[in-house]
Design a protein around this motif. Structure first.
Motif, PDB file in Angstrom:
ATOM      1  N   ILE A 144       0.798  -1.226   0.000  1.00 48.42           N
ATOM      2  CA  ILE A 144       0.000   0.000   0.000  1.00 48.42           C
ATOM      3  C   ILE A 144       0.836   1.285   0.000  1.00 48.42           C
ATOM      4  O   ILE A 144       0.322   2.346  -0.349  1.00 48.42           O
ATOM      5  CB  ILE A 144      -0.983   0.029   1.187  1.00 48.42           C
ATOM      6  N   ASN A 145       2.098   1.217   0.424  1.00 47.70           N
ATOM      7  CA  ASN A 145       2.986   2.386   0.400  1.00 47.70           C
ATOM      8  C   ASN A 145       2.326   3.588   1.086  1.00 47.70           C
ATOM      9  O   ASN A 145       2.165   4.650   0.489  1.00 47.70           O
ATOM     10  CB  ASN A 145       3.364   2.744  -1.040  1.00 47.70           C
ATOM     11  N   ALA A 146       1.983   3.417   2.361  1.00 44.48           N
ATOM     12  CA  ALA A 146       1.236   4.446   3.081  1.00 44.48           C
ATOM     13  C   ALA A 146       2.030   5.115   4.196  1.00 44.48           C
ATOM     14  O   ALA A 146       1.501   5.983   4.882  1.00 44.48           O
ATOM     15  CB  ALA A 146      -0.039   3.839   3.665  1.00 44.48           C
ATOM     16  N   THR A 147       3.289   4.726   4.394  1.00 44.47           N
ATOM     17  CA  THR A 147       4.099   5.276   5.478  1.00 44.47           C
ATOM     18  C   THR A 147       5.041   6.344   4.949  1.00 44.47           C
ATOM     19  O   THR A 147       5.809   6.095   4.010  1.00 44.47           O
ATOM     20  CB  THR A 147       4.912   4.165   6.173  1.00 44.47           C
ATOM     21  N   ALA A 148       4.999   7.529   5.577  1.00 42.08           N
ATOM     22  CA  ALA A 148       5.967   8.585   5.262  1.00 42.08           C
ATOM     23  C   ALA A 148       7.180   8.487   6.177  1.00 42.08           C
ATOM     24  O   ALA A 148       8.316   8.446   5.724  1.00 42.08           O
ATOM     25  CB  ALA A 148       5.311   9.955   5.387  1.00 42.08           C
ATOM     26  N   GLU A 149       6.945   8.453   7.497  1.00 48.84           N
ATOM     27  CA  GLU A 149       8.013   8.321   8.482  1.00 48.84           C
ATOM     28  C   GLU A 149       7.643   7.248   9.497  1.00 48.84           C
ATOM     29  O   GLU A 149       6.601   7.340  10.142  1.00 48.84           O
ATOM     30  CB  GLU A 149       8.238   9.649   9.224  1.00 48.84           C
ATOM     31  N   PRO A 150       8.454   6.206   9.652  1.00 48.42           N
ATOM     32  CA  PRO A 150       8.214   5.242  10.728  1.00 48.42           C
ATOM     33  C   PRO A 150       8.608   5.849  12.072  1.00 48.42           C
ATOM     34  O   PRO A 150       9.603   6.560  12.177  1.00 48.42           O
ATOM     35  CB  PRO A 150       9.115   4.065  10.365  1.00 48.42           C
ATOM     36  N   LEU A 151       7.819   5.562  13.097  1.00 48.97           N
ATOM     37  CA  LEU A 151       8.063   6.084  14.451  1.00 48.97           C
ATOM     38  C   LEU A 151       8.171   4.921  15.439  1.00 48.97           C
ATOM     39  O   LEU A 151       7.728   5.016  16.585  1.00 48.97           O
ATOM     40  CB  LEU A 151       6.917   7.022  14.867  1.00 48.97           C
ATOM     41  N   MET A 178       4.478  17.045  15.282  1.00 44.84           N
ATOM     42  CA  MET A 178       4.815  16.158  16.386  1.00 44.84           C
ATOM     43  C   MET A 178       6.296  16.373  16.686  1.00 44.84           C
ATOM     44  O   MET A 178       7.149  16.203  15.807  1.00 44.84           O
ATOM     45  CB  MET A 178       4.537  14.704  16.033  1.00 44.84           C
ATOM     46  N   LYS A 179       6.583  16.795  17.881  1.00 37.27           N
ATOM     47  CA  LYS A 179       7.933  17.213  18.241  1.00 37.27           C
ATOM     48  C   LYS A 179       8.969  16.155  17.875  1.00 37.27           C
ATOM     49  O   LYS A 179       8.825  14.985  18.214  1.00 37.27           O
ATOM     50  CB  LYS A 179       8.002  17.507  19.748  1.00 37.27           C
ATOM     51  N   ASP A 193       9.635  21.411  16.541  1.00 32.60           N
ATOM     52  CA  ASP A 193      10.185  21.536  17.885  1.00 32.60           C
ATOM     53  C   ASP A 193       9.093  21.679  18.940  1.00 32.60           C
ATOM     54  O   ASP A 193       9.357  21.965  20.105  1.00 32.60           O
ATOM     55  CB  ASP A 193      11.161  22.717  17.977  1.00 32.60           C
ATOM     56  N   VAL A 194       7.854  21.464  18.509  1.00 32.87           N
ATOM     57  CA  VAL A 194       6.713  21.553  19.405  1.00 32.87           C
ATOM     58  C   VAL A 194       5.604  20.664  18.855  1.00 32.87           C
ATOM     59  O   VAL A 194       5.558  20.388  17.651  1.00 32.87           O
ATOM     60  CB  VAL A 194       6.232  23.024  19.517  1.00 32.87           C
ATOM     61  N   ASN A 195       4.726  20.203  19.704  1.00 33.46           N
ATOM     62  CA  ASN A 195       3.536  19.472  19.259  1.00 33.46           C
ATOM     63  C   ASN A 195       2.423  20.438  18.880  1.00 33.46           C
ATOM     64  O   ASN A 195       2.269  21.502  19.507  1.00 33.46           O
ATOM     65  CB  ASN A 195       2.996  18.576  20.379  1.00 33.46           C
ATOM     66  N   SER A 196       1.630  20.072  17.899  1.00 37.83           N
ATOM     67  CA  SER A 196       0.361  20.755  17.696  1.00 37.83           C
ATOM     68  C   SER A 196      -0.547  20.472  18.890  1.00 37.83           C
ATOM     69  O   SER A 196      -0.404  19.451  19.571  1.00 37.83           O
ATOM     70  CB  SER A 196      -0.322  20.262  16.420  1.00 37.83           C
TER      71      SER A 196
END
Length: 498
Positions: free
Chosen positions: A44-51, A82-83, A99-102
Motif C-alpha cells: 500500500i505504500n502508506a508510510t511517510a516516516e516510521p516512528l 509532532m515534536k 520543535d513543538v507538538n500541535s
C-alpha cells in the motif's frame, strides 16, 4: 486468536476495552501494528516516516487508565506537528522537524494513542489521489491497482489494511471523505472551528481546512471527537458547543429525521451508475431507519462556485510556497511538482481584490445553502463520481499533458485567467470528486458513510451533510445506518491474518 488478528478485527473502542481487561497489552498491540505496517508497506505504500522506537517506548509507559491507552495510531504527514518528527507534506521540498507538538497532537497523546507512523499525502494535499514524486503511489487495500483517495489516502490505507484502527486526517476539499469513500471507512469532516489547528496556523485555506480522523466505526469517530474538540487560547473562532458527548449522540436513536438527497453534479459532469446505486443504498438505509427523504436541487452551487474555490486555493498555495522559500532560504519552485508549480504561479497572478471578491461570493452562496437546507436534518449526496480510480488515472495525458507543459515551461499561467481554460483544468482536477468542497466552503459538518461495495469489490461511500455545528445528529444517523447495514463487518482482503 493472534494479537495481529485482534488488531485487524477490532475497532479502537473494542481494543481499548481489551486493554483495560488485561486481555492484550499496549506493547503487544504496538508490536503487532508495527509488524503489520512493515508487512503491508510494499502493498500500500502508506508510510511517510516510521516512528517505531518512539512508539515502543510510549507503549511501555502509557497510563492504562486513559480512554485510548495503547491504541496504535497514524498522524498525517501534513499540517500537524509532532515534536522531533520530520514533516514532508508529500513534497521534495526539504522536510522540517517540529520543535513543538500541535495542540491536536497533545490531545491525541493525552488520550493514550500510540503514533507508529506518519501517513502519506500528495504534495501539500492538492490531489484527491495520494500520489507524489516524493513518495510514489499509495494504494487501496481493497485492490492495490486502485487509489485510496486523497489527500488523507495514507491514513485511509493504513486503517483499511488493519495496521491501525484509527488515523488522523485533514480535509480542505474532501480529503477525509474521499479516502473514506474509496476504502470503506467512516470519515467525518467536522464543523469549522471544531478542532484547533494551532499553534502551526490559526486557520488554513481561509478556514476551509479542518482536522479529524478516519475510522472503522462510528463510535470510534465520536470518541475521538470527544477527546480532541474544543478551542485553545490561540484559536480564532470555535464551533458551537455540543449539547452532550459525541459518544452519547452516536449511541442514541436519532428519532425520525427529515432528510434530503441531492443527486446532481454541481459541475455538470458525468456521474457513474455505481455512484447513483450507492446513493440509492444510502436513501434505502435512511428510509429503513424511519426517516423521510426528499429530493432537492441546489442550482446556486455551480461551476462559478467551484472556480472561486479553486482560485482561492491557488492563492493559498502561492502563499505557502512563499513561506516555504523563506524557511529553506531559496526558491522552492524547482522542488515541487509541475501541477503544484502551475497552481502556485496562478495564485500569484490573482489580485488581492479578486480573491476577496471571490471569497465574498463563496460566503454568500454558503449562507443561501445553509438557509435553504436548514429544514433538513441532513442532506445525502455523493462524494466520488466514480468507483475508486485506477492508480495514475488522474495523471495528465495527451493534450492535457501538453497544455500543462506549455503553461509551466513557457510561463503561460496567465492564460488560466481565461474562464474556458480554467474550467478545463478544474474539470480534470475535480472530475473524480464533484461535491466535497461544498462543505469546506460552507463550514458544515459532513460524514462519509461506507454504504456500498461495487460488483468489482471496491468500496463506494456517500456523505451526509448536516447543519453547522451539528455533528451529533450526523453521528446518530450514521450509527443507526451502520447497525442496519452491517458495514462494520466488512474488511479489505489484503493480507488477512490467519
Amino acid at each position: 486468536m493472534s494479537v495481529e488478528h485482534t488488531l485487524w478485527a477490532q475497532d479502537a473502542t473494542g481494543l481499548a476495552d481489551l486493554i483495560r481487561k488485561g486481555e492484550v497489552s499496549p506493547i503487544e498491540l504496538t508490536e503487532a501494528a508495527i509488524a503489520r505496517a512493515e508487512a503491508t508497506r510494499s502493498d500500500i505504500n502508506a508510510t511517510a516516516e516510521p516512528l517505531f522506537d518512539a512508539a515502543r517506548a510510549r507503549a511501555k509507559t502509557v497510563d492504562r487508565s486513559l480512554p485510548l491507552a495503547g491504541i496504535p495510531f497514524a498522524i498525517k504527514d501534513l499540517g500537524i506537528a509532532m515534536k522531533g518528527v520530520l514533516t514532508h507534506g508529500g513534497s521534495r521540498i526539504p522536510a522540517w522537524r517540529a520543535d513543538v507538538n500541535s495542540v491536536l497532537t497533545d490531545r491525541y497523546l493525552a488520550a493514550g494513542l500510540i503514533p507508529i507512523v506518519t501517513s502519506t499525502s500528495p504534495e501539500h494535499g492538492l490531489r484527491l489521489m495520494t500520489e507524489s514524486k516524493a513518495f510514489g503511489i499509495t494504494r487501496n487495500p481493497w485492490n492495490t491497482g486502485h487509489t485510496s483517495g486523497g489527500s488523507s489516502g495514507g491514513a485511509a490505507a493504513l486503517v483499511a489494511a488493519g495496521v491501525v484502527p484509527v488515523a488522523h486526517a485533514s480535509d480542505g476539499g474532501g480529503s477525509i471523505r474521499v479516502p473514506a469513500a474509496c476504502t470503506g471507512l467512516v470519515g467525518l469532516k467536522t464543523s469549522r472551528g471544531r478542532i484547533p489547528l494551532t499553534p502551526l496556523v490559526s486557520e488554513s485555506w481561509y478556514g476551509m481546512v479542518v482536522d479529524h480522523a478516519l475510522t472503522r466505526s462510528v463510535r470510534d469517530c465520536a470518541l475521538l471527537l470527544d477527546l480532541t474538540h474544543g478551542p485553545d487560547l490561540l484559536t480564532p473562532y470555535a464551533a458551537p458547543s455540543p449539547k452532550g458527548s459525541f459518544v452519547a449522540a452516536a449511541a442514541r436513536d436519532p428519532g425520525k429525521l427529515r432528510l434530503a438527497v441531492y443527486r446532481k453534479s454541481p459541475l455538470g459532469l458525468p456521474v457513474s451508475a455505481e455512484t447513483l446505486v450507492a446513493l440509492d443504498a444510502a436513501v434505502a438505509l435512511a428510509r429503513e431507519g424511519g426517516h423521510t427523504v426528499a429530493d432537492i436541487d441546489l442550482p446556486f452551487v455551480g461551476r462559478d462556485f467551484f472556480a472561486d474555490f479553486a482560485t482561492g486555493v491557488a492563492s493559498a498555495v502561492a502563499g505557502t510556497m512563499r513561506a516555504e522559500a523563506l524557511r529553506v532560504g531559496r526558491s522552492v519552485l524547482g522542488d515541487i511538482e509541475r501541477a503544484t508549480r502551475i497552481i502556485a504561479r496562478f495564485g500569484e497572478l490573482v489580485s488581492a481584490g479578486e480573491i476577496y471578491a471571490g471569497l465574498q461570493r463563496l460566503h454568500a452562496t454558503s449562507r443561501q445553502l445553509i438557509a435553504e437546507t436548514a429544514q433538513y436534518d441532513a442532506v445525502l449526496m455523493p462524494i466520488i463520481a466514480h468507483p475508486p480510480l485506477a492508480c495514475g488515472a488522474m495523471d495528465p495525458k495527451g493534450a492535457d499533458e501538453l497544455i500543462e507543459n506549455l503553461l509551466d515551461k513557457l510561463h503561460l499561467t496567465a492564460l488560466l485567467k481565461l474562464k474556458p481554460l480554467l474550467g478545463q483544468l478544474m474539470d480534470k482536477s475535480l472530475g473524480f470528486t464533484h461535491w466535497p468542497a461544498i462543505q469546506n466552503v460552507s463550514g458544515q459538518p459532513s460524514i462519509a458513510l461506507p454504504v456500498h461495495v461495487t460488483d468489482a469489490g471496491l468500496p463506494l461511500g456517500i456523505q451526509a451533510a448536516g447543519r453547522p455545528g451539528d455533528e451529533e445528529t450526523l453521528l446518530s444517523l450514521a450509527a443507526q445506518m451502520e447497525k442496519i447495514s452491517g458495514w462494520l463487518g466488512r474488511r479489505a482482503p489484503l493480507r488477512v491474518p490467519s
